[in-house]
Design a protein around this motif. Structure first.
Motif, short mmCIF file in Angstrom:
data_model
loop_
_atom_site.label_atom_id
_atom_site.label_comp_id
_atom_site.label_asym_id
_atom_site.label_seq_id
_atom_site.Cartn_x
_atom_site.Cartn_y
_atom_site.Cartn_z
N ALA A 44 0.67 -1.33 -0.03
CA ALA A 44 0.03 0.29 0.31
C ALA A 44 0.87 1.48 0.32
N ILE A 47 2.08 1.83 -3.58
CA ILE A 47 1.00 2.38 -4.37
C ILE A 47 1.48 4.15 -4.16
N GLU A 238 -7.58 5.07 -5.94
CA GLU A 238 -6.14 4.39 -5.94
C GLU A 238 -5.42 4.72 -4.85
N ALA A 242 -5.30 2.94 -0.42
CA ALA A 242 -4.08 2.37 -0.29
C ALA A 242 -3.07 3.46 1.70
N TRP A 245 -6.08 2.24 3.69
CA TRP A 245 -5.56 0.45 4.04
C TRP A 245 -4.23 0.07 5.61
#
Length: 315
Positions: A44, A47, A238, A242, A245
């Motif tokens: 994550a 990203i 996106e 991330a 998370w």
């Protein structure tokens, strides 16, 4: 009548055994779930770094987790400890675990691979024992030093190989990134050791949520100085997924599951499961980011895991 008396004890014996078996399964499910969540943190982070600098990502992650922790503190009524020593340990734990460690890892992972970062992070249990032993002025057993030396040798193998061969081959990857992650791992170990000491007195959940909360005054000014705020609106889903998370799953849910497992299964038994984290991390990196697992990386991972296993048995 005799048959009735003989059946009763068997029911009383099987009941507790069945309950204990269920509790054991729940304990291991919680522990493995926490490890899976944590293993996805480096992915994550990688990203999120595609859209924002490592410093901003690391600070933002802890800020979001800090605001969520603040709500928990207000709802559950956690209070700062009255002892100055306990407050000092709590501040040190929060600074190292929730400010410096996420920032150093996020900055470092910009210049290395998830695979390298995951292998280096396997050294954290070793470093934590070293820090804790130094604080208690009690040296670990000789066999522990053997395992720690083996794990350290695996880390050196990885760093030397990265510094000598891969920078010219892999664009954007250098020894500097591995060193950033390694320094962050040292700071993380200091945070874990200090947090473990104060958690014995105020509880693990209070230590985590209060540590996240008190880190907010440090994080907010850094974020405002280093982050282009206008660009945040254009960041895609996106990126925010991330960050969510890392902040919510890794910092809140992951720790909650892990503390549940530790309290039910014992530190010595459950902590050994952390040996599987590099394997999970490498698998996530290969599946989600298409990172290649080289022979040298696999060898370094094997050496570090072997050393950590030997050391953890005597920790």
């Amino acid at each position: 009548m005799p048959s009735g008396r003989s059946a009763s004890p068997s029911i009383e014996v099987r009941g507790p055994i069945a309950m204990q078996s269920t509790q054991t399964r729940l304990t291991y499910v919680a522990a493995i779930s926490a490890l899976l969540i944590w293993s996805g943190t480096a992915v994550a982070n990688k990203i999120a770094n595609r859209y924002l600098g490592g410093l901003s990502v690391g600070v933002l992650r802890s800020m979001v987790a800090g605001f969520a922790a603040l709500l928990v503190v207000l709802v559950l009524g956690y209070r700062l400890p009255s002892s100055g020593r306990q407050r000092g340990l709590l501040v040190l734990s929060g600074l190292c675990s929730f400010v410096l460690w996420p920032v150093f890892m996020s900055v470092g992972i910009q210049h290395t691979t998830v695979g390298d970062a995951t292998v280096i992070m396997a050294l954290i249990p070793i470093l934590t024992v070293l820090v804790g032993s130094a604080a208690q002025r009690r040296a670990p057993a000789l066999s522990w030093w053997l395992g720690a030396s083996l794990a350290f040798a695996g880390g050196v193998l990885l760093l030397v190989h990265r510094g000598l061969f891969l920078p010219a081959v892999v664009e954007g990857v250098s020894l500097r990134g591995d060193l950033w992650v390694l320094l962050g791992a040292v700071l993380c170990a200091i945070g874990y050791a200090s947090g473990a000491r104060v958690a014995q007195e105020i509880g693990t959940m209070a230590t985590t949520f209060l540590g996240l909360t008190i880190s907010l005054p440090l994080l907010a000014p850094i974020f405002l100085l280093c982050t282009p705020l206008r660009g945040l609106r254009r960041l895609p889903l996106e990126f925010w997924s991330a960050v969510a998370w890392m902040a919510l799953m890794s910092s809140l849910v992951g720790y909650g599951l892990w503390f549940f497992a530790l309290s039910r299964g014992g530190i010595a038994r459950i902590a050994t499961l952390q040996l599987a984290m590099p394997v999970f991390g490498l698998a996530f990196a290969a599946l989600l980011l298409q990172e290649s697992i080289t022979d040298y990386l696999g060898l370094a991972c094997l050496i570090i895991l072997s050393g950590v296993y030997i050391a953890q048995r005597k920790a």
